[in-house]
Design an enzyme around this catalytic site. Structure first.
Site, PDB file in Angstrom:
ATOM      1  CB  CYS A  37       3.339  -1.522  13.620  1.00  0.00           C
ATOM      2  SG  CYS A  37       3.372  -1.173  11.856  1.00  0.00           S
TER       3      CYS A  37
ATOM      4  CB  CYS B 288       7.185  -5.250   8.339  1.00  0.00           C
ATOM      5  SG  CYS B 288       8.527  -4.367   9.148  1.00  0.00           S
TER       6      CYS B 288
ATOM      7  CB  CYS C 273       1.517   6.272  11.307  1.00  0.00           C
ATOM      8  SG  CYS C 273       2.303   7.714  10.677  1.00  0.00           S
TER       9      CYS C 273
ATOM     10  CD  GLU D  36      -2.828  -1.296   2.352  1.00  0.00           C
ATOM     11  OE1 GLU D  36      -3.937  -1.809   2.183  1.00  0.00           O
ATOM     12  OE2 GLU D  36      -2.430  -0.913   3.465  1.00  0.00           O
TER      13      GLU D  36
ATOM     14  CB  CYS E 281       3.232   7.596   2.911  1.00  0.00           C
ATOM     15  SG  CYS E 281       3.689   6.371   4.143  1.00  0.00           S
TER      16      CYS E 281
ATOM     17  CB  CYS F 226       6.755  -2.438  15.874  1.00  0.00           C
ATOM     18  SG  CYS F 226       8.415  -2.030  15.314  1.00  0.00           S
TER      19      CYS F 226
HETATM   20  N1  SAH Z   1       9.959   0.487   9.458  1.00  0.00           N
HETATM   21  C1  SAH Z   1      10.107   1.918   9.357  1.00  0.00           C
HETATM   22  C2  SAH Z   1       9.154   2.527   8.370  1.00  0.00           C
HETATM   23  C3  SAH Z   1       7.700   2.469   8.792  1.00  0.00           C
HETATM   24  S1  SAH Z   1       7.245   4.070   9.212  1.00  0.00           S
HETATM   25  C4  SAH Z   1       9.987   2.536  10.721  1.00  0.00           C
HETATM   26  O1  SAH Z   1       9.580   1.842  11.642  1.00  0.00           O
HETATM   27  O2  SAH Z   1      10.325   3.695  10.884  1.00  0.00           O
HETATM   28  C5  SAH Z   1       5.747   3.869  10.032  1.00  0.00           C
HETATM   29  C6  SAH Z   1       5.721   4.773  11.247  1.00  0.00           C
HETATM   30  O3  SAH Z   1       4.461   4.608  11.891  1.00  0.00           O
HETATM   31  C7  SAH Z   1       6.769   4.394  12.253  1.00  0.00           C
HETATM   32  O4  SAH Z   1       7.238   5.521  12.922  1.00  0.00           O
HETATM   33  C8  SAH Z   1       5.975   3.528  13.227  1.00  0.00           C
HETATM   34  O5  SAH Z   1       6.593   3.441  14.472  1.00  0.00           O
HETATM   35  C9  SAH Z   1       4.668   4.259  13.250  1.00  0.00           C
HETATM   36  N2  SAH Z   1       3.535   3.424  13.655  1.00  0.00           N
HETATM   37  C10 SAH Z   1       3.402   2.098  13.533  1.00  0.00           C
HETATM   38  N3  SAH Z   1       2.212   1.705  13.980  1.00  0.00           N
HETATM   39  C11 SAH Z   1       1.573   2.798  14.416  1.00  0.00           C
HETATM   40  C12 SAH Z   1       0.285   3.038  14.961  1.00  0.00           C
HETATM   41  N4  SAH Z   1      -0.567   2.043  15.153  1.00  0.00           N
HETATM   42  N5  SAH Z   1      -0.045   4.325  15.275  1.00  0.00           N
HETATM   43  C13 SAH Z   1       0.817   5.331  15.038  1.00  0.00           C
HETATM   44  N6  SAH Z   1       2.041   5.168  14.506  1.00  0.00           N
HETATM   45  C14 SAH Z   1       2.414   3.923  14.194  1.00  0.00           C
END
Ligand code: SAH
Length: 382
Positions: A149, A142, A367, A122, A135, A146
């Protein structure tokens, strides 16, 4: 006479009968068409020279392929019909396809993008008054898991190719022009996947995005976000990249960060700090920390002070991102007082902190929400 010509670029060696103009093949079936966009400009030049054509033809074709993003040879209007036919004999042009486009009530657009092997990633267009940001995803799924996420719940299936990353940007650039009559201004690698674990392809895509034959975008308009893979942050510094770096920090205290992000077990906060010092020494570029404040997890003064201390290591700024719920799980966005407390502590120490509102939540485009909900079947491993 049999010629063994430029064909090292093709997967199969084919022997040409020596009448290059006519190009009679011993066996047409032997030709496996190659994706022309896998060739560099230099390789394409070599190809045209071997055909007895002019070197500049390569540049013309290359610009059609990248700058104009053509999907078929027939539209290459300054290339002769016979050359176009010849190109079709050897090559194909692979392209991603926007399979599903969803529009959020706030203007955000989410694309479900089908890759050549039918896998889906996406990408998101985020419009604001000043900017239109793309974006983009760098991996299918992935590997980092985390806990907060949605993408982290998917398996990592594969890395994206440079052209698959490039095409996502082009699709969003076209949508910016169609739906907003405005140009694309920024690109963030904050979609699915960890860009620094697909290092070479991400850098090659950025190279194309910034080159004059590609999209000619300024590197300072591009931000790569990482979970904090310290070895690769050092590599970025060694490679003297000119784009921006963002780090998903979420906590500057090891115990909390490890609970949130398993990567912290092998790349703890101190090591992350060292790699960022190295980055700054080599590039002199400030870093952005992405940070979500969760209720009962990191919403106290101890965490806010640890973040402020971390921010002093090198010049930096903080984006306080709103949490986007991904399921009924344990995570809840912190109360407004906690966010205010963070801002107060950070600002009192001269650190720039911006509270970022979420965009595209209603279509799961915010995000951490990218999880191919509509195509999830494509991502389950058999
Ligand atoms: N793997 C990279 C690129 C992904 S960026 C990284 O982690 O930086 C996606 C961003 O959204 C990251 O900062 C991640 O920590 C954040 N993110 C992930 N899940 C989220 C959520 N449920 N709510 C808000 N931010 C989130």
């Amino acid at each position: 006479m049999i010629l063994k010509s430029w064909l090292p670029y093709l997967d199969t060696y084919i022997y040409l009968l020596a009448t290059p103009e006519i190009l009679t093949f011993v066996s047409m079936e032997a030709i496996q068409k190659k994706d022309i966009r896998k060739l560099s400009l230099a390789q394409l030049e070599e190809f045209f020279l071997a055909q007895g054509d002019k070197k500049f033809r390569a540049k013309q074709v290359y610009e059609w392929l990248w700058n104009k993003s053509l999907k078929n040879f027939d539209e290459m209007s300054n290339i002769s019909l016979s050359t176009r036919e010849m190109l079709k004999t050897y090559f194909e042009i692979n392209h991603i396809q926007v399979d599903l486009m969803q529009h959020s009530s706030d203007g955000t657009i989410k694309n479900a993008v089908k890759l050549y092997d039918n896998m889906v990633v996406e990408s998101v267009l985020i419009p604001t008054t000043k900017r239109i940001t793309a974006c983009v995803s760098s991996q299918v799924g992935c590997s980092l898991s985390c806990n907060f996420c949605a993408t982290g719940k998917l398996k990592r299936m594969r890395n994206l190719n440079p052209d698959e990353i490039y095409d996502q940007v082009v699709a969003i650039k076209d949508e910016a022009e169609t739906y907003f009559q405005r140009p694309l201004t920024n690109i963030v690698f904050m979609g699915m996947g960890e860009p620094l674990l697909n290092y070479a392809n991400v850098l090659e895509a950025i190279d194309k995005i910034t080159s004059p034959e590609g999209l000619g975008m300024a590197p300072r308009r591009i931000t790569v976000s990482t979970v904090g893979v310290t070895k690769m942050i050092r590599k970025l510094a060694d490679d003297q990249v000119r784009f921006n770096l963002a780090v998903s920090l979420h906590s500057a205290i090891n115990e909390t960060r490890s609970r949130l992000m398993p990567i912290n077990d092998t790349n703890p906060v101190e090591e992350l700090a060292d790699s960022l010092k190295y980055w700054y020494e080599k590039t002199k570029r400030i870093v952005t920390y992405e940070y979500v404040i969760w209720d009962g997890i990191n919403d106290d003064e101890r965490h806010a002070s640890a973040l402020a201390k971390f921010c002093k290591i090198i010049p930096s700024k903080v984006n306080l991102i709103q949490y986007n719920p991904i399921d009924e799980g344990d995570f809840r966005q912190a109360k407004q007082e906690a966010v205010d407390m963070y801002v107060k502590i950070l600002e009192s120490q001269g650190i720039i902190a911006k509270v970022r509102k979420s965009r595209g939540q209603d279509i799961d485009a915010a995000c951490g929400q990218l999880a191919n909900k509509n195509e999830v079947g494509e991502l389950t491993e058999n």
